[in-house]
Design a protein around this motif. Structure first.
Motif, short mmCIF file in Angstrom:
data_model
loop_
_atom_site.label_atom_id
_atom_site.label_comp_id
_atom_site.label_asym_id
_atom_site.label_seq_id
_atom_site.Cartn_x
_atom_site.Cartn_y
_atom_site.Cartn_z
N MET A 186 -115.42 20.90 -57.26
CA MET A 186 -115.68 19.53 -56.81
C MET A 186 -117.11 19.13 -57.13
O MET A 186 -118.02 19.97 -57.13
N GLY A 190 -118.92 11.84 -54.16
CA GLY A 190 -117.83 11.11 -54.79
C GLY A 190 -117.83 9.63 -54.48
O GLY A 190 -118.71 9.13 -53.79
N LEU A 234 -109.61 16.70 -53.98
CA LEU A 234 -109.89 18.00 -54.61
C LEU A 234 -109.77 17.92 -56.14
O LEU A 234 -110.65 18.35 -56.87
N GLY A 237 -112.01 15.72 -57.78
CA GLY A 237 -113.30 16.39 -57.63
C GLY A 237 -114.34 15.54 -56.95
O GLY A 237 -115.53 15.86 -56.94
N LYS A 238 -113.89 14.45 -56.34
CA LYS A 238 -114.88 13.53 -55.76
C LYS A 238 -114.28 12.82 -54.54
O LYS A 238 -113.10 12.47 -54.54
N VAL A 267 -110.98 23.86 -49.96
CA VAL A 267 -112.04 22.92 -50.38
C VAL A 267 -113.39 23.63 -50.48
O VAL A 267 -114.14 23.43 -51.44
N GLY A 272 -116.68 22.36 -52.16
CA GLY A 272 -116.79 21.27 -51.18
C GLY A 272 -117.15 21.78 -49.80
O GLY A 272 -117.58 22.94 -49.65
N GLY A 298 -114.39 17.32 -47.98
CA GLY A 298 -114.46 16.82 -49.36
C GLY A 298 -115.75 17.26 -50.00
O GLY A 298 -116.23 18.39 -49.78
N CYS A 299 -116.37 16.37 -50.79
CA CYS A 299 -117.62 16.71 -51.48
C CYS A 299 -118.71 17.06 -50.47
O CYS A 299 -118.85 16.37 -49.44
#
Ligand code: FDP
Length: 313
Positions: A186, A190, A234, A237-238, A267, A272, A298-299
């Motif tokens: 990631m 994002g 995922l 990637g953002k 993640v 992430g 996430g990111c």
């Protein structure tokens, strides 16, 4: 090596890939059995009864016939695998013990059909699985030895990690899972966000965080299914998914054992992060099977910013 879909005529299947991972045979066998079970779940999703089952799960939620069937498919396969001692499912009230002696065996927590209420409107749903060595299921998610999810969308895909990279497989025309992306990573930050829960129940910090994302020009991308929403963040990637604490629901909605731990493990291994807003999801010590927690996942930079806003910084 990052493998792009369609660039190789040689297909690497799930078993072969797992065998290259330096994990024990029992774990390879277990993960392949779960992948096999998912083929029956997708068949149930595609053709099964869309009605209610007339029962409720440990959260008091009405179970659909598909929830009950998917749970039965997964549980039977796990029991017959011969390598599982304890099973916990989002659809069962208690831990199911398959074998008392945990030597060399695994325990599995799973959500057989996450987002099942979306099947009747033909949106994507999934199965989420968390695996521990030994018999203990109530332990921090960081101790997982493997996590995986299967996404039933326009295509069926399977994403797994055993703690060494995150890999995606896609079901081919022979219903085999073949490698499509290896070592998914990631980006630090994002531009998409998937916010769960009613916004008029958000706390001030969460409301400010959402306004910050909107001001930054982030795009709203929320399907209402945890598996496709995480898969999007995922694989693109953002971005970030969140289901925060709400007024009247301080622990949000999502379940630590069945949803948050496996997704946080995946993640984090893709670079992430996942936080409750206070601590990393994977450091939570679960007290009960039905424990819930708020989540920002996430990111890594996006999660950090979310945590700062939620804590009024
Ligand atoms: P569902 O209730 O449809 O099974 O935890 C279950 C879940 O869906 C997740 O898949 C999803 O992210 C979340 O609940 C959606 O909740 P909201 O409808 O409150 O956004």
């Amino acid at each position: 090596m990052i493998k792009q879909a369609g660039t190789s005529k040689f297909q690497i299947d799930l078993r072969r890939h797992l065998r290259s991972q330096n994990i024990c045979d029992n774990l390879v066998h277990l993960m392949c059995e779960i992948a096999e079970a998912s083929k029956y779940v997708i068949n149930a999703v595609r053709t099964g009864d869309l009605g209610v089952a007339g029962t409720s799960n440990l959260y008091g939620e009405e179970q659909l016939a598909l929830d009950v069937l998917s749970d039965r498919i997964m549980r039977k396969r796990l029991i017959h695998s011969g390598v599982v001692c304890n099973i916990a499912s989002e659809e069962m009230d208690e831990i199911y013990q398959c074998q008392a002696n945990a030597d060399g065996l695994y325990s599995v927590a799973y959500d057989p059909l996450d987002g099942s209420s979306l099947v009747d409107v033909n949106l994507a749903v999934g199965t989420i699985v968390s695996i521990y060595a030994g018999s203990e299921l109530l332990q921090p998610g960081r101790n997982q030895v493997a996590a995986m999810y299967i996404l039933y969308g326009p295509r069926v895909s399977l994403v797994y990690t055993v703690g060494d990279g995150v890999h995606e497989f896609t079901m081919n025309n022979l219903m085999e899972y073949t490698l499509t992306r290896e070592n998914i990573r990631m980006k630090p930050e994002g531009d998409i966000y998937a916010p769960g829960g009613l916004r008029n129940k958000y706390t001030e910090g969460n409301e400010k965080f959402i306004r910050h994302l909107e001001d930054k020009g982030c795009k709203l991308r929320y399907s209402g299914g945890f598996v496709p929403d995480i898969n999007q963040v995922l694989l693109k990637g953002k971005g970030l998914f969140m289901y925060p604490a709400l007024q009247g629901s301080p622990n949000g909605k999502l379940r630590v054992l069945f949803e948050l731990n496996p997704m946080a493990f995946i993640v984090e291994h893709a670079g992430g992060a996942a936080s409750t807003g206070t601590i990393p999801i994977l450091d939570l010590q679960p007290e009960s099977l039905d424990q819930r927690a708020p989540v920002y996942i996430g990111c890594a930079e996006d999660v950090k910013t979310a945590v700062a806003f939620v804590n009024g910084k």
